[in-house]
Design a protein around this motif. Structure first.
Motif, mmCIF file in Angstrom:
data_model
loop_
_atom_site.group_PDB
_atom_site.id
_atom_site.type_symbol
_atom_site.label_atom_id
_atom_site.label_comp_id
_atom_site.label_asym_id
_atom_site.label_seq_id
_atom_site.Cartn_x
_atom_site.Cartn_y
_atom_site.Cartn_z
ATOM 1 N N CYS A 17 -4.656 -36.612 -7.952
ATOM 2 C CA CYS A 17 -4.990 -37.193 -9.176
ATOM 3 C C CYS A 17 -6.125 -36.180 -9.741
ATOM 4 O O CYS A 17 -7.227 -36.009 -9.288
ATOM 5 N N VAL B 95 -8.179 -36.711 -12.334
ATOM 6 C CA VAL B 95 -9.351 -37.197 -13.230
ATOM 7 C C VAL B 95 -10.283 -37.868 -12.091
ATOM 8 O O VAL B 95 -11.262 -38.576 -12.491
ATOM 9 N N CYS C 221 -13.418 -40.562 -12.675
ATOM 10 C CA CYS C 221 -12.716 -41.780 -12.762
ATOM 11 C C CYS C 221 -13.507 -43.009 -12.134
ATOM 12 O O CYS C 221 -13.907 -42.570 -10.992
#
Length: 143
Positions: free
Chosen positions: A100, A102, A106
């Motif tokens: 992922c 981000v 995040c």
């Protein structure tokens, strides 16, 4: 789909509850039949329950499973921690397999991790005896 415990955790808790409600030892076949679940799957769960020290497994024809300690000393949170794998809850929980983009910015991972910790802490407030309640009423389900 919704969050759910693994089949292993589910069967582990159900087996422990059955043993807590029915004194003495009981065969895997009997427990599987009473719940209408797979005997083969339950055998694997029973092996793990014995390895983790929750049950004693008595071998032989008259063998079976019995609780290794009183039901009011078996903590529900501890059982779930031993059987449940939270590492794959979301992709970013698995550092090696996380793709992922981000993740560095995040906040989701921390929010979810705190939620799981709160869930487990809640379960820590209960014992196997709490889950069974009145043993006679619990057994009456199968009468």
């Amino acid at each position: 789909s919704f969050m759910r415990l693994s089949v292993q955790t589910d069967y582990a808790l159900r087996t422990l509850m059955y043993l807590a409600a029915h004194d003495g030892q009981h065969s895997i076949a009997e427990i599987a039949r009473q719940y209408g679940i797979s005997k083969n799957h339950l055998m694997k769960v029973a092996q793990r329950l014995a390895a983790e020290g929750f049950v004693e497994s008595i071998r032989g024809r008259s063998g079976g499973l019995m609780l290794n300690q009183p039901a009011d000393t078996i903590n529900v949170g501890q059982v779930v921690r031993r059987f449940e794998e939270f590492g794959g809850f979301v992709e970013c929980f698995d550092v090696r397999g996380n793709g992922c983009v981000v993740t560095p910015v995040c906040g989701l991972r921390h929010v979810l991790a705190d939620g799981i910790e709160s869930f487990l802490r809640h379960l820590d407030g209960f014992t196997l005896a709490d889950l069974v309640g009145d043993k006679a009423k619990f057994r009456a389900v199968w009468a």
